[in-house]
Enzyme design. Structure first.
Site, PDB file in Angstrom:
ATOM      1  N   ASP A  80       0.847  -1.193   0.000  1.00  0.00           N
ATOM      2  CA  ASP A  80       0.000   0.000   0.000  1.00  0.00           C
ATOM      3  C   ASP A  80       0.888   1.251   0.000  1.00  0.00           C
ATOM      4  O   ASP A  80       2.110   1.184   0.187  1.00  0.00           O
ATOM      5  CB  ASP A  80      -0.976  -0.008   1.184  1.00  0.00           C
ATOM      6  N   GLU A 120      -6.244   1.797   0.066  1.00  0.00           N
ATOM      7  CA  GLU A 120      -5.010   1.980  -0.702  1.00  0.00           C
ATOM      8  C   GLU A 120      -4.161   0.719  -0.715  1.00  0.00           C
ATOM      9  O   GLU A 120      -2.986   0.771  -1.047  1.00  0.00           O
ATOM     10  CB  GLU A 120      -4.209   3.154  -0.123  1.00  0.00           C
TER      11      GLU A 120
END
Length: 608
Positions: free
Chosen positions: A490, A533
């Site tokens: 991420d 994310e």
């Protein structure tokens, strides 16, 4: 002649009606049975979807990095208080996104309520409860504490209590919880309470069937007559044994049971609680009687119709020869009319044995944009030549028909999907002289299928599709003893991007980073958005060392890339390789732990 014709017609009418009555009676029962099974399947899917949705909200809180960071912080320091406020905000967002949630709590490992949000009756917003209690003596705390990480506890379906008493008007509720672990130590639990009244009203809604849910003791949880629901909690003297004395034992003791038009189904695997509930479906008595009465009425109508029809039929026999030509002409006109309707609405494409177009319907022309003049008597690549003569032709020889999906390009090179049925045309000597294809347009279905497995922002696979592929790859690796690695990564400090530049800029960062990673994936690699994310890459037939090198290469490319407005950003990577006998959840957990290690060790790094 007329008299004998009427006698004959009457006998035919009676026999036809008797046979038709019995056939329809049997069909009525079969139809009711089929509809009951469809309704049961629908209701079980509804219930499963509801439970899954609620469970996912609990899971999303439990695995959220904010919650995990909060658990790691030592007590009574500023950072702990800061993370606590973030957890409260997380709880608020969960309640805002799931209006069926009436309560969410974090209870620490000693059983004390630390954070609690409630939603009052008839209110859409939640509020923080400051008067917190010790729940270490409550059954849900004790039972959840016994669970391993990633497991969930489900309460019975019951009624909401206030100060130890049933709240009126009654509020049907259910609780779901999961334990929280940090560094393999039990740190407490997250528990939500659900308001299920509206869902149950929808669940019971059926014009043709009565729907019940009973627990393992035959107490009614749900009853079409609301006053008979919740018999255990409201101490009502009305149970399954009283309602259905002949079959109550069989319903409660057997997984699935059918008696006449009553059907029961085990739903304990869906609810996963101690109710061990059964779903019971029986047809509405008024509907059954109406169907039977209609059947009798239809039998009499048939008798009367045949008898009445016998009179004019006897007279018409004399006129048949003289009227034959006119009837034939009428039939021809009707056939021509139907042919035009088919041409206008049915997608038809026909070729000769060499692939040259012989005819197309107007429907085909309209949907593809090609006119008849552009195609007829010309070779057309609707079917790929090799596929036509190798695959389709081979199957036509074996089965006499080919069915399947075909992808083509219309005149402006847009993709169209057809579900087609191809049949050969034969000459009198049995030789194939052409092929006729009848199709219907499934392009919309194909677009929906793609949408269902694609993340709407980044256009890579969504979590649902990744889970499916993951299971397939693990099974294949186990069967053929192949290596399988996974990468979870991420964007570092992504929240600061949203806070500083706004969510639209944050979304663009995710899109550009996904495109950057996707350019460097191999043909067999599978990239998907895991959530927020966070992204995941499945690497079939890849060792841990290769996966680490692969991840490190991507890390460098991301670090070197300049994102518009934001500038430089980095990403952290967690890598794990499948062990023998390991499950999807265990492999993901190890990769996730490696990602957290990368975060804790300073970010912009690869850990395995």
């Amino acid at each position: 002649f007329l008299f004998y014709f009427l006698i004959f017609g009457s006998i035919v009418a009676v026999f036809t009606s008797v046979i038709n009555y019995n056939i329809r009676y049997i069909n009525i029962e079969k139809e009711i049975k089929r509809n009951a099974l469809k309704l049961a399947d629908n209701r079980k899917k509804m219930l499963q979807a509801y439970i899954n949705d609620a469970t996912n909200h609990v899971k999303s809180v439990a695995i959220n990095p904010i919650m995990q960071e909060y658990l790691l912080q030592p007590a009574n320091n500023d950072q702990k208080r800061s993370y606590k406020q973030q957890v409260i905000n997380l709880f608020f967002s969960q309640m805002d996104s799931f209006d069926k949630m009436i309560k969410i709590r974090y209870i620490d490992r000693n059983g004390r309520e630390i954070i609690r949000l409630d939603r009052k009756k008839n209110q859409t917003y939640a509020h923080i409860v400051t008067k917190l209690q010790n729940k270490s003596h409550r059954y849900y705390y004790k039972e959840t504490k016994k669970l391993q990480a990633g497991k969930y506890w489900y309460s019975n379906l019951d009624l909401n209590l206030e100060h130890g008493k049933i709240e009126y008007p009654i509020i049907p509720t259910m609780r779901i919880s999961t334990p929280l672990y940090s560094q393999d130590q039990f740190q407490g639990l997250v528990i939500i309470s659900l308001k299920i009244k509206t869902f149950f009203e929808l669940f019971l809604n059926s014009n043709d069937f009565n729907i019940y849910i009973v627990d393992k003791d035959g107490e009614f949880i749900l009853h079409p007559e609301s006053k008979k629901s919740w018999s255990r909690y409201l101490e009502k003297d009305y149970t399954l044994k009283k309602a259905m004395p002949q079959i109550s034992h069989q319903i409660l003791s057997q997984t699935n049971y059918s008696y006449k038009l009553i059907n029961s189904f085990d739903i304990s695997g869906i609810l996963q609680n101690k109710d061990q509930a059964k779903l019971i479906i029986e047809p509405n008595k008024d509907i059954v009687e109406q169907l039977k009465n209609n059947n009798i009425k239809n039998a009499f109508i048939i008798i009367l119709t045949v008898i009445l029809a016998s009179i004019p039929l006897a007279l018409l026999i004399a006129y048949v020869p003289s009227k034959l030509q006119r009837k034939l002409q009428t039939a021809l006109d009707e056939l021509s009319k139907n042919s035009k309707i088919i041409d206008r609405h049915v997608i038809v494409y026909a070729t000769d044995s060499e692939g040259y177009t012989k005819r197309i319907s107007n429907a085909f022309s309209q949907i593809t944009g090609y006119s008849k003049e552009e195609l007829v008597s010309k070779p057309y690549t609707l079917f790929n030549t090799s596929r036509m003569y190798k695959d389709i032709a081979k199957e036509l020889q074996e089965d006499g028909v080919w069915k399947g999906e075909i992808e083509i390009k219309n005149k402006i090179q847009e993709t169209i999907w057809f579900f087609s049925i191809v049949t050969p045309e034969f000459a009198e000597d049995g030789k194939v002289v052409g092929y006729t294809t009848i199709s219907h347009d499934i392009s919309a279905k194909k677009r929906i299928e793609k949408m269902s497995i694609t993340d709407s922002l980044t256009q890579v696979y969504n979590r649902y599709k990744i889970d499916q592929i993951f299971k397939q790859e693990i099974a294949k690796s186990a069967q053929y003893q192949l290596k399988l690695s996974v990468i979870i990564f991420d964007v570092d400090k992504f929240k600061s991007v949203n806070d500083t530049y706004g969510h639209q800029v944050g979304d663009k960062v995710l899109v550009e980073m996904t495109a950057l990673v996707q350019k460097n994936t191999r043909p067999d690699d599978v990239l998907g958005r895991w959530g927020g994310e966070e992204f995941v890459i499945l690497l079939p037939n890849t060792s841990l060392t290769e996966a680490k090198e692969y991840a490190n290469g991507m890390r460098k490319q991301i670090a070197a890339y300049t994102f518009p407005k934001v500038g430089k950003k980095t990403a952290s990577f967690g890598v794990a390789c499948l062990k023998f006998g390991e499950t999807e959840e265990e492999l993901i957990k190890r990769a996730d732990e490696a990602l957290y290690t990368a975060k804790n060790n300073g970010r912009n790094r690869v850990e395995s």
